[in-house]
Design an enzyme around this catalytic site. Structure first.
Site, PDB file in Angstrom:
ATOM      1  N   HIS A  54       0.728  -1.242   0.087  1.00 52.75           N
ATOM      2  CA  HIS A  54      -0.052  -0.163   0.222  1.00 52.75           C
ATOM      3  C   HIS A  54       0.991   1.340  -0.105  1.00 52.75           C
ATOM      4  O   HIS A  54       0.599   2.425  -0.951  1.00 52.75           O
ATOM      5  CB  HIS A  54      -0.972  -0.085   1.167  1.00 52.75           C
ATOM      6  N   HIS A  78       2.670   7.608   5.813  1.00 56.64           N
ATOM      7  CA  HIS A  78       1.670   8.311   6.093  1.00 56.64           C
ATOM      8  C   HIS A  78       0.941   7.517   7.172  1.00 56.64           C
ATOM      9  O   HIS A  78      -0.245   8.138   7.760  1.00 56.64           O
ATOM     10  CB  HIS A  78       0.786   8.626   5.023  1.00 56.64           C
ATOM     11  N   GLU A  82      -0.485   6.317  12.897  1.00 58.01           N
ATOM     12  CA  GLU A  82      -1.678   5.439  13.142  1.00 58.01           C
ATOM     13  C   GLU A  82      -1.599   3.800  13.190  1.00 58.01           C
ATOM     14  O   GLU A  82      -2.009   3.515  14.135  1.00 58.01           O
ATOM     15  CB  GLU A  82      -2.754   5.743  12.034  1.00 58.01           C
ATOM     16  N   ASP A  83      -0.707   3.384  12.629  1.00 54.31           N
ATOM     17  CA  ASP A  83      -0.528   2.014  12.472  1.00 54.31           C
ATOM     18  C   ASP A  83       0.449   1.385  13.003  1.00 54.31           C
ATOM     19  O   ASP A  83       0.660  -0.004  13.287  1.00 54.31           O
ATOM     20  CB  ASP A  83      -0.812   1.413  11.025  1.00 54.31           C
ATOM     21  N   ASP A 147      -3.558   8.149  -1.083  1.00 57.90           N
ATOM     22  CA  ASP A 147      -3.895   6.929  -0.248  1.00 57.90           C
ATOM     23  C   ASP A 147      -5.322   6.581  -0.646  1.00 57.90           C
ATOM     24  O   ASP A 147      -5.569   5.416  -0.631  1.00 57.90           O
ATOM     25  CB  ASP A 147      -3.988   7.723   0.978  1.00 57.90           C
ATOM     26  N   ASP A 267     -20.786  14.025 -26.543  1.00 59.12           N
ATOM     27  CA  ASP A 267     -19.683  13.901 -26.728  1.00 59.12           C
ATOM     28  C   ASP A 267     -18.980  12.789 -26.619  1.00 59.12           C
ATOM     29  O   ASP A 267     -17.683  12.302 -25.886  1.00 59.12           O
ATOM     30  CB  ASP A 267     -19.007  14.895 -25.596  1.00 59.12           C
TER      31      ASP A 267
HETATM   32 MN    MN Z   1      -3.033   4.497   4.014  1.00 60.41          MN
END
Ligand code: MN
Length: 735
Positions: A54, A78, A82-83, A147, A267
């Site tokens: 990821h 990123h 958090e993880d 993300d 279009d």
């Molecule tokens: Mn993520």
């Protein structure tokens, strides 16, 4: 679903090295990559793949957007706060403050889970956070979009409920952001992926329609490309030309939104020509229009008037062989890059140029006309509820679809139905406040005129004027609305503050009147402590209420001094009474003489209590001497033989005579105090006071025994008492 290929570490570095060559930049990215890999070691995604996949893909998407090394490094990191167990501090130490800051901002955006449309409050709060973060640093949203894009690409591993929830949020929030930032390739992919998970049936239906016509369409497009190519090559213009397919969600949206059948969507046969210069664009347009019949009203010059997300291109619709209709877009390479990647293309990383986040933010505000409004809007909207904020933003930024121009050619986006007032507030708050007239396309128009795309608008201003309440009835943008409201309430507040000074004076007098030192009680803190007990929100409100007679100054004084007063309150009256202890007595009992007769027993009649200066008459009783009455006392039979004329004794200025007054008044707090205060101001010593309240009429009857020097003073006491608030009548007791 078209599968997007999963990127590897090699792909990332390969992409990065297309525009980043400095060893220290590359080292930073590699360091972030290996650090993230270590931190997330052992973690797996729902797909069963290592978590690192990821992060690698997010970094890869950022690289395709030509993000700088700091942003790509933050992309790798990123999810680390958090993880994993990493703190912002550790990130700052391991990398730098900037990266730590970016990662933290991205983490904060993700902290509130999206709960879908069923919980609008929650949703709004969450979205607001995204916008606030975005207004501060655009890189945060680039990371977040990357993300989200990878999460959407791999959504198949989530539960169905999760797929729907995440897709709805993507469609509601992330796709519009991508659109506003001009990042149409990300926007289109996000929309199609969301569409697939939210409405698979429709998705397949449209995909099928597109597919069945594909061969036929491709042949037509190919023929047209060949024809145009031949024509332009003869002119010696450099260009590339290709067919393009509309993404499925936009076809679906047009069908639903404009109630069109599939074959009516014009279009579908779309061709794009990318060339070198702006001039080439117009030349190509000229040649195409010379050869093919253009559909009237379909030519759009977004080069001269770019869209607010910076999009530039020429659009025209032409009729080809067999009446087939083609939409043709013509633009330069730069314009094409911006059309695909928007903000990311315009501010793509350039090596050797020092990066300054604040500078970039400022440039974005200059270039993206809505962004500045949006940033100030987000700044000023702090006291709005999340829902109000979101709906305002949706209306003013996402649904903007009237594009008008300043005389200098700056494009201003406004909501549908917007008026010159909305326009004026977009230009500047002060222009809005001082607007007195509008010139639209060289003609003077009323301020509530509806504007249309392409209008050139000029606002006439005048100093010393201000918005009026009627404007609120026709303005469309919430920005204008909130500015007008803020102005009006500020004016109201200023007016209130002015008037509240009168309230202060009234309250201060009230306190003085009651014998309390105003300087002790006119204290803002003390007064604020009692504000909530009245219908007022704050100090100024309270004073304003007093000045406007909506709040009784006596009740406020009562709360402030903590002394309760009414007709039934004896305590303060006693206190006031005791002040008048110096009572001068008259020389003899009555102060009255019967001319020519000495040592006669003379008494003042208790029924009418005459005072010095009153016309009097003596009444000879059988056993108790002479009673002195007022001449017209009802108890005296005027024709009676026992009447005897009498006179006031030579008067000493210090002498006092008793009198009794009957006061009728509507009962209220402090009534008695007010009366007693008047008496003391008149310097008439009080002997006694008694009050009764009729519980049905709520009328108070007050008997007041006092001393005066003469009838003139007594009359002035009466006159002053009659002026007391709520007093109905004041009379001398006559029997
Ligand atoms: Mn993520």
């Amino acid at each position: 679903m078209a599968e997007a290929k999963s990127a590897t570490e090699f792909d990332v570095m390969n992409e990065v090295q297309k525009y980043i060559t400095k060893e220290e930049s590359l080292a930073l990215i590699r360091h972030a990559q290996s650090y993230a890999s270590k931190q997330h070691e052992g973690q797996k995604r729902k797909s069963g793949e290592p978590y690192m996949v990821h992060l690698t893909n997010v970094a890869y998407i950022l690289a395709t957007l030509r993000a700088g090394p700091t942003t790509i490094a933050a992309g790798y990191l990123h999810d680390s706060i958090e993880d994993t167990n990493v703190s912002k501090k550790e990130l700052a130490k391991e990398f730098n403050e900037e990266i730590a800051e970016l990662v933290e901002s991205v983490t904060k955006i993700g902290a509130l889970p999206y709960k879908g449309k069923n919980d609008p409050e929650y949703q709004a709060a969450n979205h607001r956070k995204i916008f606030i973060a975005m207004a501060k640093d655009i890189r945060v949203i680039l990371i977040k979009l990357s993300d989200r894009l990878h999460n959407m690409r791999t959504l198949e591993y989530k539960s169905e409920e999760g797929q729907k929830r995440i897709s709805a949020e993507t469609l509601d929030v992330y796709a519009p952001i991508a659109h506003c930032l001009g990042m149409s390739s990300i926007k289109n992919e996000l929309e199609d992926l969301s569409f697939y998970y939210l409405n698979r049936e429709e998705y397949y239906h449209i995909a099928h329609l597109v597919e069945t016509k594909k061969t036929e369409r491709d042949a037509s497009v190919q023929q047209m490309i060949t024809d145009i190519t031949t024509m332009l090559q003869e002119q010696g213009i450099e260009f590339r030309i290709f067919g393009r397919s509309k993404h499925l969600y936009s076809i679906y949206h047009k069908m639903v939104d404009r109630h069109k059948r599939f074959d009516e969507i014009l279009d579908l046969l779309a061709i794009r020509i990318v060339t070198k210069t702006e001039l080439n664009c117009y030349e190509i347009l000229g040649y195409i229009h010379a050869k093919y019949k253009p559909v009237p009203g379909r030519l759009k010059d977004y080069i001269a008037v770019p869209k607010t997300n910076m999009y530039q291109s020429l659009h025209t619709t032409i009729i080809g062989e067999e009446g087939k209709i083609f939409e043709v877009q013509i633009r330069t390479e730069d314009m094409d890059a911006i059309a695909e990647r928007g903000v990311a293309a315009h501010w793509r990383y350039k090596e050797g140029k020092a990066y300054d986040a604040r500078q970039e933010q400022k440039e974005i505000e200059d270039k993206l006309s809505w962004f500045k409004d949006f940033a100030t809007f987000t700044d000023e909207a702090n006291d709005q509820t999340d829902l109000a904020y979101m709906s305002a933003l949706q209306k003013d930024v996402f649904q903007a679809n009237v594009y008008v121009m300043t005389p200098k050619g700056r494009v201003i986006d406004l909501p549908n139905g917007a008026t010159p007032i909305d326009f004026a507030y977009r230009i500047h708050t002060e222009v809005g406040h001082r607007a007195v007239g509008a010139i639209v396309n060289d003609a003077m128009v009323p301020l509530n005129t509806e504007l249309h795309t392409g209008d050139v608008v000029k606002i006439k201003t005048q100093n010393g004027t201000g918005p009026n309440e009627d404007w609120l009835k026709f303005v469309k943008s919430s920005q204008a609305k909130s500015k007008i409201k803020a102005y009006l309430s500020k004016m109201e507040q200023e007016e209130k503050e002015k008037v509240s000074k009168d309230g202060e004076r009234i309250l201060s007098n009230e306190l003085k009147k009651r014998g309390f030192a105003p300087e002790e009680y006119m204290d803002r803190k003390k007064i604020e402590a009692v504000v909530s007990q009245f219908s007022a929100n704050n100090y100024v409100d309270l004073m304003y209420g007093i000045a406007m007679k909506a709040i009784s100054p006596s009740s406020v004084a009562e709360k402030l001094t903590n002394v309760k007063f009414g007709t039934n309150d004896k305590e303060l009256v006693e206190k006031l009474l005791s002040r008048d202890h110096k009572r001068k007595r008259i020389s003899n009992k009555s102060g009255v003489v019967v001319p020519g007769i000495e040592s006669m027993k003379l008494d003042i009649a208790q029924c009418c209590l005459p005072v010095y200066g009153d016309e009097i008459v003596g009444y000879v009783t059988k056993s108790d001497g002479v009673k002195v009455h007022q001449k017209d006392c009802a108890n005296v039979n005027q024709s009676h033989a026992r009447l005897i004329s009498c006179e006031w004794e030579a008067h000493d200025a210090e002498w006092l005579y008793e009198s009794e007054l009957i006061i009728v008044a509507h009962d209220r707090n402090f009534l008695l105090t007010d009366i007693v205060t008047v008496i003391s101001q008149c310097k008439a010593p009080m002997l006694n006071v008694g009050a009764k309240v009729n519980q049905e009429t709520l009328l108070a009857t007050i008997h007041l025994r006092l001393q005066v020097h003469d009838v003139t003073q007594l009359n002035s006491v009466i006159a002053n008492l009659r002026k007391v608030d709520s007093v109905v009548s004041v009379d001398r007791r006559l029997q």
